[in-house]
Write a protein that holds these residues in place. Structure first.
Motif, PDB file in Angstrom:
ATOM      1  N   GLN A   4     -12.673  12.318  31.971  1.00  0.00           N
ATOM      2  CA  GLN A   4     -12.316  12.232  30.567  1.00  0.00           C
ATOM      3  C   GLN A   4     -12.603  10.842  30.035  1.00  0.00           C
ATOM      4  O   GLN A   4     -12.695   9.879  30.803  1.00  0.00           O
ATOM      5  CB  GLN A   4     -10.842  12.575  30.347  1.00  0.00           C
ATOM      6  N   TRP A  14     -13.455  13.128  24.895  1.00  0.00           N
ATOM      7  CA  TRP A  14     -13.932  14.314  25.599  1.00  0.00           C
ATOM      8  C   TRP A  14     -13.322  14.372  26.990  1.00  0.00           C
ATOM      9  O   TRP A  14     -12.806  13.381  27.521  1.00  0.00           O
ATOM     10  CB  TRP A  14     -15.462  14.296  25.715  1.00  0.00           C
ATOM     11  N   ASP A  40     -13.428  24.071  32.186  1.00  0.00           N
ATOM     12  CA  ASP A  40     -13.283  23.952  30.736  1.00  0.00           C
ATOM     13  C   ASP A  40     -13.734  22.573  30.282  1.00  0.00           C
ATOM     14  O   ASP A  40     -13.819  21.623  31.065  1.00  0.00           O
ATOM     15  CB  ASP A  40     -11.851  24.259  30.276  1.00  0.00           C
ATOM     16  N   ARG A  42     -13.521  19.913  26.620  1.00  0.00           N
ATOM     17  CA  ARG A  42     -12.947  19.648  25.302  1.00  0.00           C
ATOM     18  C   ARG A  42     -13.637  18.422  24.706  1.00  0.00           C
ATOM     19  O   ARG A  42     -13.944  17.465  25.417  1.00  0.00           O
ATOM     20  CB  ARG A  42     -11.441  19.391  25.392  1.00  0.00           C
ATOM     21  N   GLN A  44     -13.613  15.957  20.889  1.00  0.00           N
ATOM     22  CA  GLN A  44     -12.974  15.678  19.595  1.00  0.00           C
ATOM     23  C   GLN A  44     -13.688  14.525  18.911  1.00  0.00           C
ATOM     24  O   GLN A  44     -14.024  13.525  19.558  1.00  0.00           O
ATOM     25  CB  GLN A  44     -11.496  15.355  19.797  1.00  0.00           C
ATOM     26  N   LYS A  53     -12.733  19.490  16.423  1.00  0.00           N
ATOM     27  CA  LYS A  53     -12.390  19.717  17.824  1.00  0.00           C
ATOM     28  C   LYS A  53     -13.153  20.934  18.346  1.00  0.00           C
ATOM     29  O   LYS A  53     -13.389  21.896  17.605  1.00  0.00           O
ATOM     30  CB  LYS A  53     -10.890  19.977  17.994  1.00  0.00           C
ATOM     31  N   HIS A  55     -13.501  23.476  22.094  1.00  0.00           N
ATOM     32  CA  HIS A  55     -12.945  23.795  23.417  1.00  0.00           C
ATOM     33  C   HIS A  55     -13.700  25.004  23.969  1.00  0.00           C
ATOM     34  O   HIS A  55     -13.886  26.009  23.271  1.00  0.00           O
ATOM     35  CB  HIS A  55     -11.453  24.124  23.314  1.00  0.00           C
ATOM     36  N   TYR A  56     -14.147  24.876  25.218  1.00  0.00           N
ATOM     37  CA  TYR A  56     -14.818  25.995  25.885  1.00  0.00           C
ATOM     38  C   TYR A  56     -14.277  26.108  27.308  1.00  0.00           C
ATOM     39  O   TYR A  56     -14.130  25.109  28.015  1.00  0.00           O
ATOM     40  CB  TYR A  56     -16.335  25.796  25.935  1.00  0.00           C
TER      41      TYR A  56
END
Length: 305
Positions: A4, A14, A40, A42, A44, A53, A55-56
């Motif tokens: 992250q 991210w 997953d 993310r 932003q 934003k 998200h997958y």
């Protein structure tokens, strides 16, 4: 396991992660050992009053969850911390649960593979200092349900659901009122059922004594309009479709009180205080009458150094 960004105040934030879980799952009369692997991501982005934003998430390994995924993106414009407009899109797929695909019981047994349940939705949220207004329109396909005989069925048709809801938390002096009201419009005649209107409101008063004690008194109000709610089949532990009995159109009041002294909290609750009004009896689930008035009380005591 993941990575992250370490710039919490930067424009971009991210993270990506890989997850793994394992355990035993009850399947009727059997226990099955299962493990699940999914990933997953993310992201932003912020620029002034704008915030975007994404998200997958995707299931990677597990037979029952191999087709499970979620993709969501939102874009918001904020005037301040409490006022803003958020628009979003969502697409998610979910394999039918284990009970729908594999089950072994005393009276029922099946082993089948169904198509993934799919949901496509768009939504808008209006945030105001006095509350939040939400509109959501979704299309649901391949819905899984249990018929009146307790057998698993899957409907390949697509059904449209529209929802409009309002949430608010109002405070004045020592009083607090939490509101949550919603309206739903659903295509009739299908296996997907929902009440047209629902609400859950909580009114409470909170008082702090000079000695440090805290007292809370309040009431909880719940209501939803009548609809053809699913019936319950205890031998398979599932709710089944039925077209004869309705549930709802009956308000439900609870009264509660709690007092906190240092690390100790004592609470008491008078459930279904309005029993007999406006009707003497009603069903929460078809053929299962609502419980009578009851007192519940409890004690919590936090231990720490």
């Amino acid at each position: 396991l993941g990575l992250q960004s370490l710039a919490p105040f930067g424009r971009w934030q991210w993270q990506v992660a890989l997850h793994h879980s394992l355990g035993n799952v009850r399947n009727g009369a059997e226990w099955l050992y299962q493990q699940l692997l999914w990933a997953d991501a993310r992201v932003q982005w912020r620029a002034g009053a704008w915030q975007v934003k994404g998200h997958y998430a995707q299931g990677l390994y597990q037979v029952l969850q191999s087709n499970t995924s979620k993709a969501e993106i939102t874009a918001g414009y904020w005037l301040n911390e409490k006022t803003g407009l958020v628009l979003g899109m969502l697409r998610q797929t979910q394999n039918p649960g284990m009970a729908a695909q594999q089950f072994t019981g005393l009276y029922q047994q099946w082993n089948q593979n169904g198509e993934a349940i799919r949901e496509d939705a768009v939504f808008a949220q209006l945030h105001l200092p006095i509350g939040k207004l939400l509109y959501r329109q979704a299309s649901v396909a391949n819905w899984v349900y249990w018929d009146a005989q307790g057998q698993v069925q899957q409907d390949p048709a697509s059904y449209r659901l529209q929802q409009l809801s309002y949430q608010s938390s109002l405070r004045w002096w020592k009083f607090r009122l939490d509101l949550h009201h919603g309206w739903q419009w659903l295509e009739q005649g299908g296996p997907l059922r929902a009440p047209r209107f629902f609400s859950q409101d909580v009114l409470s008063i909170n008082h702090h004594f000079k000695t440090g004690w805290e007292l809370q008194l309040g009431t909880d109000f719940r209501f939803h309009t009548a609809y053809l709610a699913p019936g319950f089949r205890p031998e398979i532990g599932q709710f089944v479709l039925q077209d004869t009995l309705q549930a709802g159109n009956h308000p439900l009041f609870d009264l509660f009180a709690a007092i906190k002294v240092k690390r100790t909290r004592v609470f008491v609750k008078f459930e279904h205080a309005n029993q007999g009004f406006p009707a003497p009896n009603f069903y929460t689930v078809p053929l299962y009458p609502m419980y009578s008035r009851a007192f519940r009380f409890g004690l919590t005591w936090a231990f720490y150094e």
